[in-house]
Scaffold this motif. Structure first.
Motif, PDB file in Angstrom:
ATOM      1  N   SER A   9     -81.509  50.555  26.076  1.00  0.00           N
ATOM      2  CA  SER A   9     -81.758  50.740  24.641  1.00  0.00           C
ATOM      3  C   SER A   9     -82.865  49.866  24.077  1.00  0.00           C
ATOM      4  CB  SER A   9     -80.474  50.457  23.862  1.00  0.00           C
ATOM      5  OG  SER A   9     -80.178  49.069  23.881  1.00  0.00           O
ATOM      6  N   GLY A  10     -83.193  48.791  24.763  1.00  0.00           N
ATOM      7  CA  GLY A  10     -84.197  47.871  24.245  1.00  0.00           C
ATOM      8  C   GLY A  10     -83.626  46.742  23.405  1.00  0.00           C
ATOM      9  N   VAL A  11     -82.294  46.720  23.197  1.00  0.00           N
ATOM     10  CA  VAL A  11     -81.626  45.648  22.459  1.00  0.00           C
ATOM     11  C   VAL A  11     -80.351  45.257  23.211  1.00  0.00           C
ATOM     12  CG1 VAL A  11     -82.508  46.397  20.198  1.00  0.00           C
ATOM     13  CG2 VAL A  11     -80.291  47.230  21.001  1.00  0.00           C
ATOM     14  N   THR A  12     -79.865  44.046  22.992  1.00  0.00           N
ATOM     15  CA  THR A  12     -78.575  43.654  23.556  1.00  0.00           C
ATOM     16  C   THR A  12     -77.493  44.530  22.947  1.00  0.00           C
ATOM     17  OG1 THR A  12     -79.302  41.383  23.874  1.00  0.00           O
ATOM     18  CG2 THR A  12     -76.932  41.745  23.801  1.00  0.00           C
ATOM     19  N   ALA A  13     -76.525  44.945  23.759  1.00  0.00           N
ATOM     20  CA  ALA A  13     -75.451  45.821  23.290  1.00  0.00           C
ATOM     21  C   ALA A  13     -74.098  45.214  23.656  1.00  0.00           C
ATOM     22  CB  ALA A  13     -75.587  47.205  23.910  1.00  0.00           C
ATOM     23  N   TRP A  14     -73.092  45.550  22.868  1.00  0.00           N
ATOM     24  CA  TRP A  14     -71.710  45.145  23.103  1.00  0.00           C
ATOM     25  C   TRP A  14     -70.883  46.420  23.242  1.00  0.00           C
ATOM     26  CZ3 TRP A  14     -70.529  39.986  23.493  1.00  0.00           C
ATOM     27  CH2 TRP A  14     -71.527  39.102  23.089  1.00  0.00           C
ATOM     28  N   VAL A  15     -70.028  46.493  24.274  1.00  0.00           N
ATOM     29  CA  VAL A  15     -69.273  47.711  24.578  1.00  0.00           C
ATOM     30  C   VAL A  15     -67.776  47.426  24.539  1.00  0.00           C
ATOM     31  CG1 VAL A  15     -68.803  49.432  26.379  1.00  0.00           C
ATOM     32  CG2 VAL A  15     -71.141  48.634  26.002  1.00  0.00           C
ATOM     33  N   GLY A  69     -69.248  43.385  15.038  1.00  0.00           N
ATOM     34  CA  GLY A  69     -68.865  43.541  13.643  1.00  0.00           C
ATOM     35  C   GLY A  69     -69.380  44.829  13.031  1.00  0.00           C
ATOM     36  N   GLY A  70     -69.980  45.701  13.843  1.00  0.00           N
ATOM     37  CA  GLY A  70     -70.371  47.014  13.375  1.00  0.00           C
ATOM     38  C   GLY A  70     -71.741  47.115  12.760  1.00  0.00           C
ATOM     39  N   GLN A  71     -72.616  46.206  13.025  1.00  0.00           N
ATOM     40  CA  GLN A  71     -73.954  46.246  12.446  1.00  0.00           C
ATOM     41  C   GLN A  71     -74.966  46.743  13.481  1.00  0.00           C
ATOM     42  OE1 GLN A  71     -74.247  45.454   9.131  1.00  0.00           O
ATOM     43  NE2 GLN A  71     -72.030  45.340   9.314  1.00  0.00           N
ATOM     44  N   GLY A  72     -76.084  47.276  13.011  1.00  0.00           N
ATOM     45  CA  GLY A  72     -77.166  47.706  13.891  1.00  0.00           C
ATOM     46  C   GLY A  72     -76.895  49.048  14.548  1.00  0.00           C
ATOM     47  N   PRO A  88     -63.247  42.919  15.463  1.00  0.00           N
ATOM     48  CA  PRO A  88     -64.674  42.617  15.510  1.00  0.00           C
ATOM     49  C   PRO A  88     -65.016  41.539  16.537  1.00  0.00           C
ATOM     50  CG  PRO A  88     -63.691  41.732  13.508  1.00  0.00           C
ATOM     51  CD  PRO A  88     -62.632  42.510  14.206  1.00  0.00           C
ATOM     52  N   GLU A  89     -64.011  40.783  17.013  1.00  0.00           N
ATOM     53  CA  GLU A  89     -64.237  39.809  18.078  1.00  0.00           C
ATOM     54  C   GLU A  89     -63.481  40.272  19.319  1.00  0.00           C
ATOM     55  OE1 GLU A  89     -60.617  39.001  15.941  1.00  0.00           O
ATOM     56  OE2 GLU A  89     -62.613  38.900  15.115  1.00  0.00           O
ATOM     57  N   GLY A  90     -63.569  39.535  20.424  1.00  0.00           N
ATOM     58  CA  GLY A  90     -62.950  39.947  21.679  1.00  0.00           C
ATOM     59  C   GLY A  90     -61.501  40.374  21.533  1.00  0.00           C
ATOM     60  N   ASP A  96     -52.012  51.065  19.812  1.00  0.00           N
ATOM     61  CA  ASP A  96     -51.275  51.061  18.544  1.00  0.00           C
ATOM     62  C   ASP A  96     -51.265  49.700  17.860  1.00  0.00           C
ATOM     63  OD1 ASP A  96     -50.707  53.581  19.399  1.00  0.00           O
ATOM     64  OD2 ASP A  96     -48.567  53.291  19.618  1.00  0.00           O
ATOM     65  N   ASP A  97     -51.639  48.641  18.564  1.00  0.00           N
ATOM     66  CA  ASP A  97     -51.618  47.288  18.012  1.00  0.00           C
ATOM     67  C   ASP A  97     -52.813  47.118  17.071  1.00  0.00           C
ATOM     68  OD1 ASP A  97     -51.676  44.589  17.447  1.00  0.00           O
ATOM     69  OD2 ASP A  97     -51.558  43.940  19.531  1.00  0.00           O
ATOM     70  N   LEU A  98     -52.553  46.938  15.802  1.00  0.00           N
ATOM     71  CA  LEU A  98     -53.616  46.812  14.803  1.00  0.00           C
ATOM     72  C   LEU A  98     -53.829  45.365  14.372  1.00  0.00           C
ATOM     73  CD1 LEU A  98     -52.852  49.959  12.625  1.00  0.00           C
ATOM     74  CD2 LEU A  98     -54.377  49.732  14.599  1.00  0.00           C
ATOM     75  N   ASN A  99     -53.197  44.418  15.054  1.00  0.00           N
ATOM     76  CA  ASN A  99     -53.322  42.999  14.725  1.00  0.00           C
ATOM     77  C   ASN A  99     -54.789  42.564  14.802  1.00  0.00           C
ATOM     78  OD1 ASN A  99     -52.641  40.325  14.197  1.00  0.00           O
ATOM     79  ND2 ASN A  99     -52.326  39.884  16.364  1.00  0.00           N
ATOM     80  N   GLY A 100     -55.353  42.125  13.679  1.00  0.00           N
ATOM     81  CA  GLY A 100     -56.736  41.671  13.628  1.00  0.00           C
ATOM     82  C   GLY A 100     -57.770  42.784  13.624  1.00  0.00           C
ATOM     83  N   CYS A 101     -57.351  44.034  13.603  1.00  0.00           N
ATOM     84  CA  CYS A 101     -58.273  45.169  13.673  1.00  0.00           C
ATOM     85  C   CYS A 101     -58.792  45.513  12.276  1.00  0.00           C
ATOM     86  CB  CYS A 101     -57.588  46.382  14.300  1.00  0.00           C
ATOM     87  SG  CYS A 101     -57.116  46.120  16.011  1.00  0.00           S
ATOM     88  N   THR A 102     -60.028  45.139  12.029  1.00  0.00           N
ATOM     89  CA  THR A 102     -60.630  45.358  10.716  1.00  0.00           C
ATOM     90  C   THR A 102     -61.876  46.234  10.783  1.00  0.00           C
ATOM     91  OG1 THR A 102     -61.917  43.336  10.935  1.00  0.00           O
ATOM     92  CG2 THR A 102     -59.776  43.155   9.819  1.00  0.00           C
ATOM     93  N   GLN A 103     -62.253  46.652  11.991  1.00  0.00           N
ATOM     94  CA  GLN A 103     -63.466  47.454  12.165  1.00  0.00           C
ATOM     95  C   GLN A 103     -63.113  48.875  12.593  1.00  0.00           C
ATOM     96  OE1 GLN A 103     -66.290  45.773  14.919  1.00  0.00           O
ATOM     97  NE2 GLN A 103     -67.511  47.640  14.992  1.00  0.00           N
ATOM     98  N   ARG A 104     -63.687  49.853  11.911  1.00  0.00           N
ATOM     99  CA  ARG A 104     -63.510  51.257  12.315  1.00  0.00           C
ATOM    100  C   ARG A 104     -64.681  51.652  13.203  1.00  0.00           C
ATOM    101  NH1 ARG A 104     -59.632  54.002   9.725  1.00  0.00           N
ATOM    102  NH2 ARG A 104     -58.837  53.129   7.798  1.00  0.00           N
ATOM    103  N   ALA A 105     -64.373  52.300  14.327  1.00  0.00           N
ATOM    104  CA  ALA A 105     -65.415  52.735  15.260  1.00  0.00           C
ATOM    105  C   ALA A 105     -65.102  54.139  15.744  1.00  0.00           C
ATOM    106  CB  ALA A 105     -65.485  51.775  16.445  1.00  0.00           C
ATOM    107  N   ARG A 106     -66.144  54.940  15.935  1.00  0.00           N
ATOM    108  CA  ARG A 106     -65.983  56.309  16.443  1.00  0.00           C
ATOM    109  C   ARG A 106     -66.386  56.322  17.906  1.00  0.00           C
ATOM    110  NH1 ARG A 106     -67.730  60.679  12.138  1.00  0.00           N
ATOM    111  NH2 ARG A 106     -66.502  61.895  13.569  1.00  0.00           N
TER     112      ARG A 106
END
Length: 137
Positions: A9-15, A69-72, A88-90, A96-106
């Motif tokens: 992609s030309g940029v660092t990516a997180w998967v 954190g969902g940017q870029g 948003p972190e590791g 089903d565990d939503l503990n600490g889950c604040t980011q929506r991703a498709r």
């Protein structure tokens, strides 16, 4: 034999990944597990799941992003209803565990029952072109 990711992609990516694994102890509503974030440097290829995919349950998914954190730039969205709440972190937790889950991703859905190995190649974002491609071998 594995699930590989390559970053062109030309940029660092997180998967992040989602997979069906009945042995995880997840449930009672879902046997799926989710984990992330795996850092992919520019032009790096990593084996994120060292398993013969023909022996795995047949479905999985991935989501990638440029900045945690969902940017870029993002990768994985197939335009279908496959949205998931993630941290948003590791993380490594049941679907089903939503503990600490604040980011929506498709997430982009993957079929694991077509070949022993799959390579997902993250591409630059160009108008009218896909953002990722899949190879099985």
């Amino acid at each position: 034999m594995a699930l590989f990711f390559s970053n062109a992609s030309g940029v660092t990516a997180w998967v992040s990944l989602v997979w069906d694994n009945r042995a995880t102890g997840c449930g009672p509503f879902s046997s799926f597990r989710k984990s992330g974030w795996y850092r992919l440097e520019i032009d790096q290829t990593r084996n994120l799941w060292d398993i013969n995919l023909l022996n795995a349950n047949p479905v999985g998914a991935f989501f990638g992003e440029q900045f945690q954190g969902g940017q870029g730039l993002t990768w994985g969205d197939l335009g279908v209803n496959n949205e998931l709440l993630i941290r948003p972190e590791g993380f490594d937790q049941c679907y089903d565990d939503l503990n600490g889950c604040t980011q929506r991703a498709r997430f982009g859905v993957l079929a694991f029952n077509t070949a022993p190995s799959t390579l997902i190649r993250l591409l630059p974002h160009r108008p009218e072109e896909p953002t990722w491609e899949e190879f099985t071998f």
